[in-house]
Design an enzyme around this catalytic site. Structure first.
Site, PDB file in Angstrom:
ATOM      1  N   GLU A 237       0.832  -1.212   0.000  1.00 25.69           N
ATOM      2  CA  GLU A 237       0.000   0.000   0.000  1.00 25.69           C
ATOM      3  C   GLU A 237       0.866   1.262   0.000  1.00 25.69           C
ATOM      4  O   GLU A 237       2.075   1.191   0.258  1.00 25.69           O
ATOM      5  CB  GLU A 237      -0.933   0.003   1.214  1.00 25.69           C
ATOM      6  CG  GLU A 237      -0.211   0.014   2.555  1.00 25.69           C
ATOM      7  CD  GLU A 237      -1.029   0.632   3.686  1.00 25.69           C
ATOM      8  OE1 GLU A 237      -1.585   1.721   3.504  1.00 25.69           O
ATOM      9  OE2 GLU A 237      -1.071   0.025   4.770  1.00 25.69           O
TER      10      GLU A 237
ATOM     11  N   LYS B  73      -5.566  10.576   0.943  1.00 22.47           N
ATOM     12  CA  LYS B  73      -5.640   9.205   1.447  1.00 22.47           C
ATOM     13  C   LYS B  73      -6.860   8.573   0.783  1.00 22.47           C
ATOM     14  O   LYS B  73      -7.991   9.001   1.007  1.00 22.47           O
ATOM     15  CB  LYS B  73      -5.786   9.251   2.977  1.00 22.47           C
ATOM     16  CG  LYS B  73      -6.027   7.907   3.631  1.00 22.47           C
ATOM     17  CD  LYS B  73      -6.142   8.083   5.145  1.00 22.47           C
ATOM     18  CE  LYS B  73      -6.788   6.881   5.798  1.00 22.47           C
ATOM     19  NZ  LYS B  73      -7.062   7.111   7.223  1.00 22.47           N
TER      20      LYS B  73
ATOM     21  N   VAL C 213      -5.324   0.107   2.956  1.00 25.04           N
ATOM     22  CA  VAL C 213      -5.444  -1.346   2.864  1.00 25.04           C
ATOM     23  C   VAL C 213      -6.638  -1.711   1.975  1.00 25.04           C
ATOM     24  O   VAL C 213      -6.531  -2.556   1.071  1.00 25.04           O
ATOM     25  CB  VAL C 213      -5.574  -1.980   4.268  1.00 25.04           C
ATOM     26  CG1 VAL C 213      -5.991  -3.449   4.180  1.00 25.04           C
ATOM     27  CG2 VAL C 213      -4.257  -1.853   5.022  1.00 25.04           C
TER      28      VAL C 213
ATOM     29  N   ASP D   8     -17.121   4.848  13.869  1.00 23.96           N
ATOM     30  CA  ASP D   8     -15.883   4.832  13.094  1.00 23.96           C
ATOM     31  C   ASP D   8     -15.333   3.406  12.968  1.00 23.96           C
ATOM     32  O   ASP D   8     -14.681   2.887  13.875  1.00 23.96           O
ATOM     33  CB  ASP D   8     -14.842   5.766  13.718  1.00 23.96           C
ATOM     34  CG  ASP D   8     -13.647   5.976  12.794  1.00 23.96           C
ATOM     35  OD1 ASP D   8     -13.526   5.238  11.801  1.00 23.96           O
ATOM     36  OD2 ASP D   8     -12.843   6.883  13.064  1.00 23.96           O
TER      37      ASP D   8
ATOM     38  N   SER E 186     -13.228   1.140  10.102  1.00 23.40           N
ATOM     39  CA  SER E 186     -12.479   1.285   8.857  1.00 23.40           C
ATOM     40  C   SER E 186     -13.094   0.482   7.711  1.00 23.40           C
ATOM     41  O   SER E 186     -13.543  -0.661   7.894  1.00 23.40           O
ATOM     42  CB  SER E 186     -11.042   0.813   9.073  1.00 23.40           C
ATOM     43  OG  SER E 186     -10.350   0.833   7.840  1.00 23.40           O
ATOM     44  N   ALA E 187     -13.048   1.093   6.528  1.00 19.30           N
ATOM     45  CA  ALA E 187     -13.496   0.391   5.310  1.00 19.30           C
ATOM     46  C   ALA E 187     -12.612  -0.819   5.013  1.00 19.30           C
ATOM     47  O   ALA E 187     -13.002  -1.698   4.235  1.00 19.30           O
ATOM     48  CB  ALA E 187     -13.482   1.354   4.122  1.00 19.30           C
ATOM     49  N   ASP E 188     -11.448  -0.882   5.654  1.00 18.34           N
ATOM     50  CA  ASP E 188     -10.577  -2.064   5.468  1.00 18.34           C
ATOM     51  C   ASP E 188     -11.321  -3.342   5.846  1.00 18.34           C
ATOM     52  O   ASP E 188     -11.109  -4.395   5.233  1.00 18.34           O
ATOM     53  CB  ASP E 188      -9.326  -1.977   6.355  1.00 18.34           C
ATOM     54  CG  ASP E 188      -8.383  -0.857   5.960  1.00 18.34           C
ATOM     55  OD1 ASP E 188      -8.602  -0.227   4.923  1.00 18.34           O
ATOM     56  OD2 ASP E 188      -7.420  -0.618   6.726  1.00 18.34           O
TER      57      ASP E 188
ATOM     58  N   LYS F 140      -3.802  -2.781  15.198  1.00 16.97           N
ATOM     59  CA  LYS F 140      -3.162  -1.669  15.876  1.00 16.97           C
ATOM     60  C   LYS F 140      -3.775  -1.383  17.236  1.00 16.97           C
ATOM     61  O   LYS F 140      -4.986  -1.326  17.385  1.00 16.97           O
ATOM     62  CB  LYS F 140      -3.329  -0.418  15.021  1.00 16.97           C
ATOM     63  CG  LYS F 140      -2.050   0.146  14.515  1.00 16.97           C
ATOM     64  CD  LYS F 140      -2.350   1.256  13.537  1.00 16.97           C
ATOM     65  CE  LYS F 140      -3.288   0.751  12.486  1.00 16.97           C
ATOM     66  NZ  LYS F 140      -3.977   1.664  11.681  1.00 16.97           N
TER      67      LYS F 140
HETATM   68  N1  PSU Z   1      -1.455   1.290   9.938  1.00 21.85           N
HETATM   69  C1  PSU Z   1      -0.238   1.852   9.984  1.00 21.85           C
HETATM   70  N2  PSU Z   1       0.034   2.879   9.195  1.00 21.85           N
HETATM   71  C2  PSU Z   1      -0.886   3.347   8.316  1.00 21.85           C
HETATM   72  C3  PSU Z   1      -2.170   2.737   8.262  1.00 21.85           C
HETATM   73  C4  PSU Z   1      -2.409   1.709   9.080  1.00 21.85           C
HETATM   74  O1  PSU Z   1       0.612   1.452  10.753  1.00 21.85           O
HETATM   75  O2  PSU Z   1      -0.582   4.294   7.605  1.00 21.85           O
HETATM   76  C5  PSU Z   1      -3.172   3.184   7.237  1.00 21.85           C
HETATM   77  C6  PSU Z   1      -3.504   2.029   6.283  1.00 21.85           C
HETATM   78  O3  PSU Z   1      -3.458   2.538   4.960  1.00 21.85           O
HETATM   79  C7  PSU Z   1      -4.923   1.657   6.643  1.00 21.85           C
HETATM   80  C8  PSU Z   1      -5.471   3.000   7.050  1.00 21.85           C
HETATM   81  O4  PSU Z   1      -5.644   1.077   5.586  1.00 21.85           O
HETATM   82  O5  PSU Z   1      -4.408   3.564   7.816  1.00 21.85           O
HETATM   83  C9  PSU Z   1      -6.740   2.883   7.855  1.00 21.85           C
HETATM   84  O6  PSU Z   1      -7.326   4.127   7.935  1.00 21.85           O
HETATM   85  P1  PSU Z   1      -8.857   4.274   8.426  1.00 21.85           P
HETATM   86  O7  PSU Z   1      -8.819   3.847   9.859  1.00 21.85           O
HETATM   87  O8  PSU Z   1      -9.178   5.716   8.232  1.00 21.85           O
HETATM   88  O9  PSU Z   1      -9.669   3.374   7.548  1.00 21.85           O
HETATM   89 MN    MN Z   2     -12.434   5.646   9.984  1.00 23.02          MN
END
Ligand code: PSU
Ligand code: MN
Length: 308
Positions: A26, A88, A108, A140, A142-144, A161
């Site tokens: 990514e 992003k 992701v 909240d 994540s779309a992941d 994380k």
């Molecule tokens: N974990 C990390 N560094 C990052 C991310 C995750 O250690 O930069 C990024 C990844 O691209 C992941 C995104 O898909 O954060 C998730 O963001 P959100 O929670 O807004 O979906």
């Molecule tokens: Mn989010």
């Protein structure tokens, strides 16, 4: 049709056509996950590790109206230097950014989409997005996680994380049928630490067994991804209590500053880095290297199985 949007690097194209091992990477981790120049150096080193372990790296980003699969050094430098100035880009952002020819760094979720379109089944990163703490109020999530539910790509990460709600993330993944495998561990790693206090679904001890599981899942038509949680090496991990304190403090500051939505994850990562005096960045780099190596091994094992 899809060629209109997808731009495969010649090396990646050749590898896919010849059923060689390829690992997707990514780019949000480059632009938003780490500061310059460590982000660029890490991204290039990750590619090197993947090559040294017998696979072809394919770093993914949106450049000039196309999803580029496999980037040049200059493009990686551009993403690193742009930092949070570059968009992003998650699933919902792809149509706008591509049709408007606006560059973007893939998360992701969107990296999985791109890998799937290109025919790449293994992807290495640091950590996935998940259910945020307080999600019952903020919604909240994540779309992941939805991408993992739907898109056939295996994601090698260092667990979930610690800034997230690990318990709710595991519940969500269970609901959507996403297997969470622990590489040589029963405990789910928490990114910066091997310890989390939660278990994975299954401990798997080698790349071949993981590749067989992937093949079985997709042969059965069970769509969706798989999480391969690879613990940060013991000598590189951070102190659990120290991380817990830094994360609590980062979450308090996030609330005070009313940071929400897509800004949340980058804010928490950089705040934790500040609060740990930079040691979280070093750990982050080391765990990504560790994941790149395992992903290359799994991609190789998967390519061998495909030939059988
Ligand atoms: N974990 C990390 N560094 C990052 C991310 C995750 O250690 O930069 C990024 C990844 O691209 C992941 C995104 O898909 O954060 C998730 O963001 P959100 O929670 O807004 O979906
Ligand atoms: Mn989010």
């Amino acid at each position: 049709m899809i060629e209109k949007y997808l731009d495969l690097h010649s090396e990646v194209k050749h590898a896919i056509a010849n059923n060689l091992a390829v690992v997707a990477l990514e780019s949000t981790i480059i632009s938003h996950g780490m500061p310059y120049p460590q982000n660029k150096e890490t991204a290039l080193q990750v590619e090197e590790i993947i090559r040294n372990n017998g696979a072809v790296p394919a770093t993914i980003a949106l450049i000039n109206g196309k999803i580029k699969v496999g980037l040049s050094i200059d493009e990686i430098d551009y993403l690193g230097k742009s930092g949070s100035k570059i968009v992003k880009a998650s699933r919902r952002d792809l149509p706008y950014l591509l049709s408007q020819k606006i560059d973007g760094a893939t998360t992701v979720a969107s990296t999985m989409i791109a890998a799937n379109l290109a025919g790449i089944r293994v992807f290495a990163t640091g950590g996935i997005g998940g259910v945020h703490r307080g999600a019952s109020q903020t919604f909240d999530i994540s779309a992941d996680l939805q991408e993992l539910a739907n898109t056939n790509v295996a994601v090698v990460c260092a667990g979930i994380k610690a800034i997230l709600d690990l318990e709710l993330t595991l519940e969500y993944l269970e609901t959507y049928g996403v297997p969470v495998l622990g590489y040589q561990t029963n405990e789910l790693p928490a990114f910066y630490t091997q310890k989390s206090g939660f278990n994975v679904n299954y401990k798997m001890d080698n790349a071949k067994a993981i590749a067989q599981l992937l093949k079985t899942k997709w042969n059965l038509g069970l769509k969706g991804g798989v999480i391969i949680a690879n613990p940060i090496p013991k000598d590189k991990q951070l102190d659990y209590e120290c991380m817990t304190d830094a994360i609590e403090e980062a979450l308090i500051q996030e609330k005070q500053l009313a940071i929400k939505g897509k800004e949340s994850t980058p804010f928490l990562l950089s705040k934790v880095k500040e609060l740990t005096g930079g040691s979280s960045l070093q750990a982050n780099i080391e765990l990504v290297y560790n994941n790149a190596k395992l992903a290359a091994e799994i991609a190789r094992a998967y390519a061998t199985l495909k030939k059988l």
